[in-house]
Design an enzyme around this catalytic site. Structure first.
Site, PDB file in Angstrom:
ATOM      1  N   ARG A 148       0.844  -1.211   0.000  1.00 42.24           N
ATOM      2  CA  ARG A 148       0.000   0.000   0.000  1.00 42.24           C
ATOM      3  C   ARG A 148       0.871   1.250   0.000  1.00 42.24           C
ATOM      4  O   ARG A 148       0.653   2.170  -0.768  1.00 42.24           O
ATOM      5  CB  ARG A 148      -0.876   0.025   1.254  1.00 42.24           C
ATOM      6  CG  ARG A 148      -2.065  -0.905   1.159  1.00 42.24           C
ATOM      7  CD  ARG A 148      -3.218  -0.401   2.058  1.00 42.24           C
ATOM      8  NE  ARG A 148      -4.402  -1.200   1.834  1.00 42.24           N
ATOM      9  CZ  ARG A 148      -4.936  -2.012   2.739  1.00 42.24           C
ATOM     10  NH1 ARG A 148      -4.416  -2.127   3.940  1.00 42.24           N
ATOM     11  NH2 ARG A 148      -6.022  -2.698   2.453  1.00 42.24           N
ATOM     12  N   ALA A 155      21.551  -1.005  15.506  1.00 45.59           N
ATOM     13  CA  ALA A 155      20.342  -1.010  14.661  1.00 45.59           C
ATOM     14  C   ALA A 155      19.114  -1.405  15.473  1.00 45.59           C
ATOM     15  O   ALA A 155      18.021  -0.887  15.243  1.00 45.59           O
ATOM     16  CB  ALA A 155      20.534  -1.950  13.477  1.00 45.59           C
ATOM     17  N   GLU A 165      16.472 -11.287   0.743  1.00 46.45           N
ATOM     18  CA  GLU A 165      17.333 -10.169   1.153  1.00 46.45           C
ATOM     19  C   GLU A 165      18.264 -10.651   2.261  1.00 46.45           C
ATOM     20  O   GLU A 165      17.806 -11.250   3.239  1.00 46.45           O
ATOM     21  CB  GLU A 165      16.496  -8.996   1.684  1.00 46.45           C
ATOM     22  CG  GLU A 165      17.386  -7.789   1.976  1.00 46.45           C
ATOM     23  CD  GLU A 165      16.711  -6.698   2.795  1.00 46.45           C
ATOM     24  OE1 GLU A 165      16.545  -5.598   2.274  1.00 46.45           O
ATOM     25  OE2 GLU A 165      16.363  -6.954   3.963  1.00 46.45           O
TER      26      GLU A 165
HETATM   27  P1  0O2 Z   1      12.255  -4.932   8.643  1.00 52.00           P
HETATM   28  O1  0O2 Z   1      11.145  -5.206   9.563  1.00 52.00           O
HETATM   29  O2  0O2 Z   1      13.601  -4.950   9.310  1.00 52.00           O
HETATM   30  O3  0O2 Z   1      12.239  -5.768   7.395  1.00 52.00           O
HETATM   31  P2  0O2 Z   1      12.815  -1.253   0.587  1.00 52.00           P
HETATM   32  O4  0O2 Z   1      11.820  -0.417   1.363  1.00 52.00           O
HETATM   33  O5  0O2 Z   1      13.332  -2.430   1.376  1.00 52.00           O
HETATM   34  O6  0O2 Z   1      12.350  -1.669  -0.751  1.00 52.00           O
HETATM   35  P3  0O2 Z   1      15.048   0.409   0.969  1.00 52.00           P
HETATM   36  O7  0O2 Z   1      14.565   1.332   2.026  1.00 52.00           O
HETATM   37  O8  0O2 Z   1      15.930   0.992  -0.095  1.00 52.00           O
HETATM   38  O9  0O2 Z   1      13.915  -0.275   0.185  1.00 52.00           O
HETATM   39  O10 0O2 Z   1      15.735  -0.809   1.621  1.00 52.00           O
HETATM   40  P4  0O2 Z   1      17.091  -0.877   2.376  1.00 52.00           P
HETATM   41  O11 0O2 Z   1      17.767   0.435   2.453  1.00 52.00           O
HETATM   42  O12 0O2 Z   1      17.842  -1.991   1.729  1.00 52.00           O
HETATM   43  O13 0O2 Z   1      16.644  -1.245   3.857  1.00 52.00           O
HETATM   44  C1  0O2 Z   1      15.707  -2.229   4.136  1.00 52.00           C
HETATM   45  C2  0O2 Z   1      15.905  -2.832   5.523  1.00 52.00           C
HETATM   46  O14 0O2 Z   1      17.170  -2.488   6.080  1.00 52.00           O
HETATM   47  C3  0O2 Z   1      14.891  -2.352   6.548  1.00 52.00           C
HETATM   48  O15 0O2 Z   1      13.764  -3.162   6.460  1.00 52.00           O
HETATM   49  C4  0O2 Z   1      15.648  -2.539   7.863  1.00 52.00           C
HETATM   50  O16 0O2 Z   1      15.660  -3.912   8.244  1.00 52.00           O
HETATM   51  C5  0O2 Z   1      17.055  -2.178   7.467  1.00 52.00           C
HETATM   52  N1  0O2 Z   1      17.313  -0.731   7.604  1.00 52.00           N
HETATM   53  C6  0O2 Z   1      17.498   0.147   6.599  1.00 52.00           C
HETATM   54  N2  0O2 Z   1      17.752   1.367   7.082  1.00 52.00           N
HETATM   55  C7  0O2 Z   1      17.719   1.279   8.425  1.00 52.00           C
HETATM   56  C8  0O2 Z   1      17.908   2.225   9.486  1.00 52.00           C
HETATM   57  O17 0O2 Z   1      18.148   3.409   9.280  1.00 52.00           O
HETATM   58  N3  0O2 Z   1      17.795   1.743  10.763  1.00 52.00           N
HETATM   59  C9  0O2 Z   1      17.534   0.432  11.040  1.00 52.00           C
HETATM   60  N4  0O2 Z   1      17.458   0.066  12.320  1.00 52.00           N
HETATM   61  N5  0O2 Z   1      17.340  -0.483  10.050  1.00 52.00           N
HETATM   62  C10 0O2 Z   1      17.431  -0.067   8.766  1.00 52.00           C
HETATM   63  P5  0O2 Z   1      12.326  -2.660   6.923  1.00 52.00           P
HETATM   64  O18 0O2 Z   1      11.364  -3.055   5.880  1.00 52.00           O
HETATM   65  O19 0O2 Z   1      12.365  -1.215   7.302  1.00 52.00           O
HETATM   66  O20 0O2 Z   1      12.011  -3.428   8.223  1.00 52.00           O
END
Ligand code: 0O2
Length: 217
Positions: free
Chosen positions: A77, A173, A161
């Site tokens: 969404r 993190a 991933e």
């Molecule tokens: P969850 O619950 O951990 O899976 P995307 O939205 O994945 O298509 P993006 O934002 O380019 O695209 O992805 P990126 O940069 O590869 O980061 C995705 C995941 O990396 C996040 O998943 C987090 O797990 C981790 N991550 C990225 N940036 C940060 C940050 O600044 N702080 C922390 N703590 N974790 C981060 P989700 O989906 O957010 O959550």
């Protein structure tokens, strides 16, 4: 399909109907689970091989998780993608997630390179937030890999991933993640600044630990 399945849960009186509607989604989740296990096994095999050759284990732990149905729907969404099974496969890369926690930064690159070099793996994307940290200080190496799983009726390519971090980066993190979702923080800018400073300190500590190990190896 997904949307109607989730939104109408309360109104469904016949479990058979629900199961039938959910079946394609549940099957897809099993495929992601299998792909995640394939990656985990490959990392464990690499760990054993490197431990044999160098008497050290390149990673401390591996955590695997499948994204929850709620998070999948929220992400579709949020990004404006259609809510259906095909859209999940096409647009989301992180349904299956593997997190590899290493003691030393060099082990991250050794492991990631060995994994990516395997001939049944295709690297779809590589984001190095260790060499190029996010503005908040976040550091990790992110790979999106495509890997085949072999089913009774054929082969299916799945995306997983994989996030690699040191123990210290993981510690950072987890706290930053908690802070991000906490609503009632009094002084958010100060907390963000503290976290940024901690990320820098952690990076220096990781490098010093790496140097010590290199010196005694
Ligand atoms: P969850 O619950 O951990 O899976 P995307 O939205 O994945 O298509 P993006 O934002 O380019 O695209 O992805 P990126 O940069 O590869 O980061 C995705 C995941 O990396 C996040 O998943 C987090 O797990 C981790 N991550 C990225 N940036 C940060 C940050 O600044 N702080 C922390 N703590 N974790 C981060 P989700 O989906 O957010 O959550």
């Amino acid at each position: 399909m997904l949307e109607s399945s989730f939104d109408n849960l309360a109104s469904i009186e016949h479990p058979e109907y629900l199961l039938e509607k959910m079946q394609p989604f549940l099957e897809l989740m099993v495929y992601y689970h299998c792909a995640m296990l394939e990656i985990k096994t490959k990392l464990e095999v690499l760990d054993k091989g490197l431990a044999l050759r160098s008497s050290r284990n390149p990673f401390e732990s591996i955590k695997c998780r499948l994204k929850s149905p709620r998070s999948i729907v929220e992400k579709l969404r949020r990004k404006g993608y259609p809510l259906n099974i095909g859209s999940i496969e096409e647009n989301l890369n992180d349904i299956a997630g593997v997190r590899v926690i290493c003691s030393f930064p060099d082990d991250i690159y050794d492991l990631a390179d060995s994994l990516c070099a395997q001939d049944d793996i295709k690297v779809l994307s590589r984001k190095d937030y260790i060499r190029d940290p996010k503005p908040n200080g976040y550091r990790s190496l992110h790979l999106v890999l495509q890997i085949p799983i072999f089913l009774s009726d054929g082969k299916k390519e799945m995306r997983v991933e994989v996030q690699f971090r040191t123990i210290a980066m993981d510690f950072w993190a987890s706290l930053e993640h908690k802070v991000k979702y906490k609503k009632d923080i009094q002084n958010p800018d100060q907390v963000a600044e503290e976290l940024h400073q901690c990320a820098e300190a952690i990076s220096q500590l990781d490098q010093r630990m790496q140097d010590i190990r290199n010196n005694i190896a």
